[in-house]
Design a protein around this motif. Structure first.
Motif, short mmCIF file in Angstrom:
data_model
loop_
_atom_site.label_atom_id
_atom_site.label_comp_id
_atom_site.label_asym_id
_atom_site.label_seq_id
_atom_site.Cartn_x
_atom_site.Cartn_y
_atom_site.Cartn_z
N ARG A 23 0.89 -1.13 0.06
CA ARG A 23 -0.01 0.10 -0.10
C ARG A 23 0.95 1.23 -0.02
N GLU A 24 2.15 1.26 0.72
CA GLU A 24 2.73 2.44 0.85
C GLU A 24 3.34 2.56 -0.41
N THR A 25 3.78 1.41 -1.24
CA THR A 25 4.56 1.71 -2.46
C THR A 25 3.43 2.26 -3.67
N GLU A 26 2.25 1.64 -3.56
CA GLU A 26 1.15 2.16 -4.46
C GLU A 26 1.05 3.54 -4.21
N ALA A 27 1.19 3.83 -2.92
CA ALA A 27 0.83 5.46 -2.36
C ALA A 27 1.84 6.43 -3.23
N MET A 28 3.01 5.75 -3.14
CA MET A 28 4.21 6.60 -3.53
C MET A 28 4.03 6.75 -5.09
N ARG B 158 -3.62 10.55 -12.77
CA ARG B 158 -4.56 10.42 -11.76
C ARG B 158 -4.75 8.69 -11.67
N ILE B 159 -4.27 7.81 -10.79
CA ILE B 159 -4.49 6.57 -10.60
C ILE B 159 -5.73 6.35 -9.60
N GLU B 160 -6.83 5.80 -10.30
CA GLU B 160 -8.23 5.76 -9.65
C GLU B 160 -7.97 4.48 -8.42
N GLY B 161 -8.46 4.80 -7.37
CA GLY B 161 -8.36 3.73 -6.20
C GLY B 161 -9.24 2.50 -6.53
N GLY B 162 -9.40 1.95 -5.36
CA GLY B 162 -10.42 0.52 -5.49
C GLY B 162 -9.93 -0.71 -6.17
N THR B 163 -8.49 -0.60 -6.38
CA THR B 163 -8.13 -1.84 -7.05
C THR B 163 -7.95 -2.89 -6.00
N GLU B 164 -8.37 -4.08 -6.39
CA GLU B 164 -8.14 -5.28 -5.44
C GLU B 164 -7.08 -6.28 -5.79
N THR B 165 -6.51 -5.94 -6.79
CA THR B 165 -5.12 -6.91 -6.84
C THR B 165 -4.02 -5.87 -7.49
N ALA B 166 -2.90 -6.40 -7.55
CA ALA B 166 -1.83 -5.70 -7.93
C ALA B 166 -1.48 -5.52 -9.45
N ALA B 167 -2.15 -6.51 -10.04
CA ALA B 167 -2.31 -6.39 -11.70
C ALA B 167 -3.16 -5.55 -12.10
#
Length: 387
Positions: free
Chosen positions: A164-169, A180-189
């Protein structure tokens, strides 16, 4: 300790022990360090018999005690720490009695000394073991299986947080260029797909290609996700093979992680005299401060295992917001949330969950959606127990 002890205090203590068997009682305090451990031995009068520093090895400590004090060691005191479970288990296997004391409480007692040294700390722990053990909390040492489960839970929690911290970075890096990367992703893919789309858009509009720098981070996120899922599958297999965890998961909102976490945090339900003690053990009861005429009830104490407390609060949140099945417990939580707010209500419901899960475990019962069905079900389960 291969050399024979010739300290006068030791020789005098052993002479008294041979002359009067009732005086052949010694208390030992261990101040454990990563490499070395300070050892202090006191007699029944609190006088120092011998002090020494040796390797932090249960074999060395046990050999030293057996050789010099035979079977006269009454109790060994040690404060909780990283090496404590290993040393305690190995020393108990050698036939000596060991008590583990809460490190925070021991620190408060030892802070009255002017000079803090390993020797002074070992002397203080030995004195607490001899006279003041009733005033401090004794720490329960869990089995190796529970430590293995806790290790899995800790690794999974850390992997999820790092992902989560890496994705937020990455989200912040892309936002600098208008992405803008939308949230709500269930998987890393799915997150990777959205991030690559935004980086391609930035390359077309801004002329800046972030892919060489961000793609390695996305690979790292996928690695975190895969490893966390592997740990979850192993925990699911463990929970499926454990009848206690299966009963826990009958409660709406309680999943594999919460069930296994609660099981490994408690391990032995017989060590609690009252069901309310479990909530206090996990830090879900309010702090109380009383002095004279003032009496203040604060927030929850947050003592005990933080990870299990977080899992219970998460299960309570799921029960209040995501479950559709009716239960008296959920109805109580919803009514409470309207009166005191959702955040306080979910903590109160987590406390209720801890008490209910402990009761299911202790009584061998199953979760009943309606509170009115509990007495009859408990009586039925108790009637099936062998006489």
């Amino acid at each position: 300790m291969s050399k024979k002890i010739v300290v006068p205090s030791y020789l005098a203590a052993m002479d008294r022990a041979e002359a009067d068997p009732s005086a052949a009682r010694f208390w030992v305090g261990l101040d454990v360090g990563y490499k070395n451990t300070a050892v202090c031995v006191l007699d029944c009068d609190g006088a120092i018999v011998h002090q020494v520093s040796m390797k932090s090895s249960a074999t060395e400590i046990g050999r030293y005690l057996r050789k010099n004090f035979k079977s006269h060691v009454t109790l060994i005191g040690i404060e909780s720490g990283g090496l404590t479970p290993h040393l305690t288990t190995k020393l108990r296997a050698q036939g000596v009695q060991v008590v583990v004391l809460d490190a925070r409480q021991v620190h408060r007692v030892l802070s009255v000394k002017r000079n803090k040294t390993d020797t002074n700390d070992a002397r203080g722990i030995a004195e607490i073991t001899r006279t003041g053990r009733e005033y401090l909390t004794e720490v329960y040492v869990k089995s190796n299986l529970c430590f293995e489960i806790r290790a899995y839970l800790t690794m999974r929690d850390r992997l999820v947080k790092q992902r989560r911290e890496t994705e937020a970075m990455i989200r912040g890096l892309v936002r600098v260029y208008g992405g803008r990367i939308e949230g709500g992703t269930e998987t890393a893919a799915s997150y990777r797909s959205r991030a690559i789309d935004q980086m391609c858009l930035i390359a077309d509009t801004e002329g800046v290609d972030l892919r060489p720098r961000v793609l390695p981070l996305l690979d790292l996120c996928e690695g975190f996700y895969v490893e966390a899922n592997r740990i979850e599958r192993e925990l699911e297999l463990l929970a499926a093979s454990n009848p206690v965890c299966r009963r826990f998961m009958e409660i709406p909102g309680v999943g594999t992680i919460t069930a296994v976490s609660f099981y490994s945090a408690i391990e032995d339900p017989t060590r609690f005299r009252h069901v309310d003690d479990v909530a206090a053990y996990l830090g879900l009861t309010p702090r109380v401060y009383q002095s004279g005429e003032s009496l203040t009830h604060g927030g929850i104490s947050k003592m005990g295992n933080q990870l299990t407390r977080t899992h219970l609060v998460g299960a309570a949140t799921v029960m209040l917001s995501n479950t559709r099945s009716f239960s008296t417990l959920k109805d109580w939580g919803l009514k409470l949330s309207k009166r005191i707010g959702f955040n306080k209500a979910k903590v109160a419901l987590a406390r209720k969950l801890a008490i209910i899960m402990f009761s299911l475990w202790r009584d061998g019962t199953h979760f009943m959606a309606k509170a009115a069905d509990v007495p009859a079900h408990r009586a039925l389960m108790q009637s099936r127990l062998p006489a």
